[in-house]
Design a protein around this motif. Sequence first.
Motif, PDB file in Angstrom:
ATOM      1  N   GLU A  16       0.834  -1.195   0.000  1.00  0.00           N
ATOM      2  CA  GLU A  16       0.000   0.000   0.000  1.00  0.00           C
ATOM      3  C   GLU A  16       0.870   1.248   0.000  1.00  0.00           C
ATOM      4  N   ARG A  17       1.939   1.217   0.818  1.00  0.00           N
ATOM      5  CA  ARG A  17       2.816   2.396   0.888  1.00  0.00           C
ATOM      6  C   ARG A  17       3.514   2.603  -0.449  1.00  0.00           C
ATOM      7  N   GLU A  18       4.005   1.479  -1.036  1.00  0.00           N
ATOM      8  CA  GLU A  18       4.689   1.607  -2.316  1.00  0.00           C
ATOM      9  C   GLU A  18       3.758   2.155  -3.383  1.00  0.00           C
ATOM     10  N   GLU A  19       2.489   1.684  -3.342  1.00  0.00           N
ATOM     11  CA  GLU A  19       1.521   2.184  -4.327  1.00  0.00           C
ATOM     12  C   GLU A  19       1.280   3.662  -4.126  1.00  0.00           C
ATOM     13  N   ASP A  20       1.164   4.079  -2.815  1.00  0.00           N
ATOM     14  CA  ASP A  20       0.955   5.508  -2.543  1.00  0.00           C
ATOM     15  C   ASP A  20       2.154   6.333  -3.000  1.00  0.00           C
ATOM     16  N   ASP A  26       4.055   9.995  -9.383  1.00  0.00           N
ATOM     17  CA  ASP A  26       3.397  10.300 -10.649  1.00  0.00           C
ATOM     18  C   ASP A  26       2.678  11.625 -10.577  1.00  0.00           C
ATOM     19  N   SER A  27       2.064  11.867  -9.424  1.00  0.00           N
ATOM     20  CA  SER A  27       1.322  13.121  -9.273  1.00  0.00           C
ATOM     21  C   SER A  27       2.256  14.312  -9.229  1.00  0.00           C
ATOM     22  N   LEU A 328     -12.233   7.504  -1.949  1.00  0.00           N
ATOM     23  CA  LEU A 328     -11.307   7.807  -0.848  1.00  0.00           C
ATOM     24  C   LEU A 328      -9.862   7.778  -1.327  1.00  0.00           C
ATOM     25  N   LYS A 329      -9.560   6.841  -2.204  1.00  0.00           N
ATOM     26  CA  LYS A 329      -8.195   6.739  -2.716  1.00  0.00           C
ATOM     27  C   LYS A 329      -7.825   7.981  -3.520  1.00  0.00           C
ATOM     28  N   ARG A 330      -8.753   8.441  -4.372  1.00  0.00           N
ATOM     29  CA  ARG A 330      -8.482   9.647  -5.157  1.00  0.00           C
ATOM     30  C   ARG A 330      -8.364  10.874  -4.263  1.00  0.00           C
ATOM     31  N   THR A 331      -9.180  10.906  -3.218  1.00  0.00           N
ATOM     32  CA  THR A 331      -9.098  12.049  -2.283  1.00  0.00           C
ATOM     33  C   THR A 331      -7.730  12.061  -1.601  1.00  0.00           C
ATOM     34  N   ARG A 332      -7.231  10.919  -1.211  1.00  0.00           N
ATOM     35  CA  ARG A 332      -5.909  10.835  -0.580  1.00  0.00           C
ATOM     36  C   ARG A 332      -4.819  11.273  -1.582  1.00  0.00           C
ATOM     37  N   ASN A 336      -2.369  14.307  -0.857  1.00  0.00           N
ATOM     38  CA  ASN A 336      -0.924  14.090  -0.842  1.00  0.00           C
ATOM     39  C   ASN A 336      -0.232  14.993  -1.864  1.00  0.00           C
ATOM     40  N   HIS A 337      -0.828  15.176  -3.013  1.00  0.00           N
ATOM     41  CA  HIS A 337      -0.220  16.034  -4.038  1.00  0.00           C
ATOM     42  C   HIS A 337      -0.147  17.481  -3.561  1.00  0.00           C
ATOM     43  N   ILE A 338      -1.272  17.921  -2.935  1.00  0.00           N
ATOM     44  CA  ILE A 338      -1.282  19.308  -2.421  1.00  0.00           C
ATOM     45  C   ILE A 338      -0.227  19.458  -1.324  1.00  0.00           C
ATOM     46  N   SER A 339      -0.148  18.398  -0.476  1.00  0.00           N
ATOM     47  CA  SER A 339       0.877  18.483   0.579  1.00  0.00           C
ATOM     48  C   SER A 339       2.271  18.498  -0.031  1.00  0.00           C
TER      49      SER A 339
END
Length: 339
Positions: A16-20, A26-27, A328-332, A336-339
Motif C-alpha cells: 500500500e505504501r509503495e503504491e501511494d 506520478d502526481s 477515498l483513494k483519489r481524495t488521498r 498528498n499532491h497538495i501536501s
Amino acid sequence: QLSEDVERVSENPTEEREEDMEVHEDSSSVILPDGELGTTTPSLRFSKTCLKNVFSVILLFIYLLLMAVAVFLVYQTISDFREKLKHPVMSVTYKEVSLYDAPGIAFYPGKAQLLSCKHHYYDHIPPLINPGQPGDIECTTQRINYTDPFTNQTMKYALVVQGPRDVKKRELVFLQFHLNETDQDFSAIDYLLFSSFQEFVSSSEKAKFMKDCESSYSSWKFSGGFRTWVKMSLVKTKEEDGSETVEFKQETSVVNYIDQRTKPGSDQLFFVVFEWKDPFIQTVQDIITANPWNMIALLCGIFLALFKAADFAKLSVKWMIKIRRRHLKRTRQVTNHIS
C-alpha cells in the motif's frame, strides 16, 4: 466486505505504501495548470460518484419492491390454494356405451294384473290385438314380498321386471296392466328403477335388497287410460370416500289411449314403455382445482426470483463499496499532491 479490505490492507502495508509513493511520484511529476488543482477535477469526480451512489440506492429500492411483490405473491398463492381445497368443483363426464347393464323395474300393482310384457326394437310397437286380454309375457320377471322399510309393519308386493339393455337397437320394454275395479277416483301404479336386475337375481336376501332399493331410490307413477313413455338416463355420483351411487333421470311423455274395444267396461288399462334416452352414462364427481404441483412450481419460481434479487443487491452493495474506496483513494492522492 469492508472487514476483508481492512484485513487485506493490514496484511500488505508495504504494498500500500509503495503504491501511494508511486502515485505520489506520478502526481508530483504532473504539472497542473493554475486554477484546476482544487476546483475542476475533484468537483467532476464528486458529481460522478454522487450519481453512481444515487443509482445504487435506486437499485436497492427496486430490490426491496421486488421482494415485497414476491412475498405478496407467496401469500396470495397459499390463500388461493386453501380456498380451493375448501370449495371443490363439480365435474360432469359422459361415457358412451353400446349395452347397458339391464336395470330392474319394480312395479307395485296392488290389485292390478300384468297382462303382457314384450321387448321391441327400433322404437316400433305393433298395435295391440286383444287389449284388455291376457297376452304373452316375454320379459324376465320376479315376484317378491317384503316389509315396508319405513314402517316395518306393512307388507308390500312387488313385481320386478328386467329392463332394456341394447341402446344401439333402441330396445324398449312394453307392459300392459289391467285393473278390474278400484275404490279411488284416480288409478295409478307405482314403480321404481334400480341399477342392476342381475344384482337382484343373484342376491341371497332379495327382500332386504328391495328394502334398500326403496330407501335409496325415488318412486314414480303412471296412470290408467294412458300410454306412458319413459326415457331413462343413468347418473353415477362418486362420493368423497370413494363410493359410487347410481340414480336415474327420466323424461316422461303421456299419450291418451283410445279404447276401441267393442264393449269397453269399467275396468282400467295401463300401458307403459321403458327405453334408454341415449347411450351416455353421466358421471358426477367433486374435483379440487387446486393442483399442489402447480403451487410448488410457482413458489419455486418466486423463491428463485428472490435469490436472484438478493444476488443482485449483493453485487450492488459491493459496487457501492468499490466506488467509495476509489473515491477515498483519489481524495488521498489529491491531498498528498497538495501536501
